[in-house]
Design an enzyme around this catalytic site. Structure first.
Site, PDB file in Angstrom:
ATOM      1  N   LYS A   1       0.842  -1.200   0.000  1.00 59.22           N
ATOM      2  CA  LYS A   1       0.000   0.000   0.000  1.00 59.22           C
ATOM      3  C   LYS A   1       0.881   1.256   0.000  1.00 59.22           C
ATOM      4  O   LYS A   1       2.106   1.181   0.216  1.00 59.22           O
ATOM      5  CB  LYS A   1      -0.927  -0.060   1.219  1.00 59.22           C
TER       6      LYS A   1
ATOM      7  N   TYR B   1     -12.027  -2.997  -3.452  1.00 59.75           N
ATOM      8  CA  TYR B   1     -12.571  -3.200  -2.110  1.00 59.75           C
ATOM      9  C   TYR B   1     -14.106  -3.221  -2.107  1.00 59.75           C
ATOM     10  O   TYR B   1     -14.718  -2.890  -1.097  1.00 59.75           O
ATOM     11  CB  TYR B   1     -12.067  -2.093  -1.177  1.00 59.75           C
TER      12      TYR B   1
ATOM     13  N   ASN C   1      -1.818  -0.152   7.471  1.00 60.27           N
ATOM     14  CA  ASN C   1      -1.252  -1.487   7.731  1.00 60.27           C
ATOM     15  C   ASN C   1      -0.403  -2.037   6.580  1.00 60.27           C
ATOM     16  O   ASN C   1      -0.140  -3.222   6.490  1.00 60.27           O
ATOM     17  CB  ASN C   1      -2.347  -2.463   8.173  1.00 60.27           C
TER      18      ASN C   1
ATOM     19  N   HIS D   1      -1.630  -5.502   1.480  1.00 58.62           N
ATOM     20  CA  HIS D   1      -2.861  -6.263   1.222  1.00 58.62           C
ATOM     21  C   HIS D   1      -2.486  -7.650   0.726  1.00 58.62           C
ATOM     22  O   HIS D   1      -1.527  -7.809  -0.038  1.00 58.62           O
ATOM     23  CB  HIS D   1      -3.694  -5.575   0.130  1.00 58.62           C
TER      24      HIS D   1
ATOM     25  N   GLU E   1      -8.862 -10.762  -7.984  1.00 58.07           N
ATOM     26  CA  GLU E   1      -7.956  -9.614  -7.813  1.00 58.07           C
ATOM     27  C   GLU E   1      -6.827  -9.631  -8.848  1.00 58.07           C
ATOM     28  O   GLU E   1      -6.463  -8.577  -9.385  1.00 58.07           O
ATOM     29  CB  GLU E   1      -7.411  -9.605  -6.374  1.00 58.07           C
TER      30      GLU E   1
HETATM   31  N1  UDP Z   1      -9.518  -1.370   7.505  1.00 59.58           N
HETATM   32  C1  UDP Z   1      -9.642  -0.207   8.244  1.00 59.58           C
HETATM   33  N2  UDP Z   1     -10.372  -0.250   9.414  1.00 59.58           N
HETATM   34  C2  UDP Z   1     -10.958  -1.380   9.860  1.00 59.58           C
HETATM   35  C3  UDP Z   1     -10.828  -2.550   9.094  1.00 59.58           C
HETATM   36  C4  UDP Z   1     -10.100  -2.517   7.914  1.00 59.58           C
HETATM   37  O1  UDP Z   1      -9.120   0.839   7.882  1.00 59.58           O
HETATM   38  O2  UDP Z   1     -11.591  -1.357  10.921  1.00 59.58           O
HETATM   39  C5  UDP Z   1      -8.745  -1.329   6.259  1.00 59.58           C
HETATM   40  C6  UDP Z   1      -7.352  -1.939   6.429  1.00 59.58           C
HETATM   41  O3  UDP Z   1      -6.443  -1.203   5.606  1.00 59.58           O
HETATM   42  C7  UDP Z   1      -7.567  -3.342   5.871  1.00 59.58           C
HETATM   43  C8  UDP Z   1      -8.530  -3.043   4.723  1.00 59.58           C
HETATM   44  O4  UDP Z   1      -9.402  -2.062   5.258  1.00 59.58           O
HETATM   45  O5  UDP Z   1      -6.349  -3.916   5.442  1.00 59.58           O
HETATM   46  C9  UDP Z   1      -9.331  -4.215   4.232  1.00 59.58           C
HETATM   47  O6  UDP Z   1     -10.010  -4.804   5.317  1.00 59.58           O
HETATM   48  P1  UDP Z   1     -10.072  -6.387   5.476  1.00 59.58           P
HETATM   49  O7  UDP Z   1     -11.045  -6.692   6.561  1.00 59.58           O
HETATM   50  O8  UDP Z   1     -10.298  -7.016   4.141  1.00 59.58           O
HETATM   51  O9  UDP Z   1      -8.602  -6.721   6.022  1.00 59.58           O
HETATM   52  P2  UDP Z   1      -7.359  -7.437   5.324  1.00 59.58           P
HETATM   53  O10 UDP Z   1      -7.898  -8.499   4.401  1.00 59.58           O
HETATM   54  O11 UDP Z   1      -6.580  -6.368   4.581  1.00 59.58           O
HETATM   55  O12 UDP Z   1      -6.553  -8.011   6.465  1.00 59.58           O
HETATM   56 MG    MG Z   2      -9.347  -8.384   2.937  1.00 58.76          MG
END
Ligand code: UDP
Ligand code: MG
Length: 148
Positions: A9, A49, A112, A115, A126
């Site tokens: 990211k 997303y 974080n 991805h 994807e």
């Molecule tokens: N995210 C966020 N707040 C939250 C949960 C998710 O900003 O409470 C963001 C974070 O960058 C995360 C992305 O949304 O990586 C996608 O969420 P997902 O639940 O798919 O998590 P991932 O698969 O990336 O672990």
């Molecule tokens: Mg995810």
């Protein structure tokens, strides 16, 4: 063989973690089959997303992903989707174990740094979205030293 979509990211790029992240997947024995730096449009980030469109954090998430270049990659290997998620760590870096990418390099969920696809089917979607031009078909000469 199984493939997954991994994206560094904008914060990971800005913080100079591209090499470190690639190293972890490469050292494991996974094969890098696609790689490009791209700054995506809002509509593209929303599509990536789309499953999260109803979440309260969605607008901020999209702003974050379009805030700078990202590094989009396809990695290949046995079990790479699940193992890739383990290498990355939990979504919230506060809960990511030390030794994982998020556990070692991030603090808050909204920054974080990486991805990774969460299932083989989402990986397929994807990869098709991010690499419509296709990916490399190269084969590693180390294959028989990594797999029995
Ligand atoms: N995210 C966020 N707040 C939250 C949960 C998710 O900003 O409470 C963001 C974070 O960058 C995360 C992305 O949304 O990586 C996608 O969420 P997902 O639940 O798919 O998590 P991932 O698969 O990336 O672990
Ligand atoms: Mg995810």
């Amino acid at each position: 063989m199984e493939q997954t979509f991994i994206m560094i990211k904008p914060d990971g790029v800005q913080r100079g973690l591209v090499g470190e992240i690639i190293k972890r997947f490469e050292n494991k024995g996974f094969y890098l089959k696609g790689l490009k730096m791209v700054t995506v449009e809002r509509s593209f980030a929303e599509k990536h997303y789309e499953d999260l469109a109803a979440k309260p954090f969605f607008p901020g998430l999209v702003d974050y992903i379009i805030s700078g270049p990202v590094v989009a990659m396809v990695w290949e290997g046995k079990g790479v989707v699940l193992t890739g998620r383990k290498i990355i760590g939990a979504t919230n870096p506060a809960e990511s174990a030390p030794g994982t990418i998020r556990g070692d390099y991030a603090i808050v969920v909204g920054r974080n740094i990486i991805h990774g696809s969460d299932a083989v089917e989402s990986a397929r979607k994807e990869i098709a979205l991010w690499f419509p031009e296709g990916i490399s078909g190269w084969q590693s000469s180390a294959h028989s030293w990594i797999y029995e």
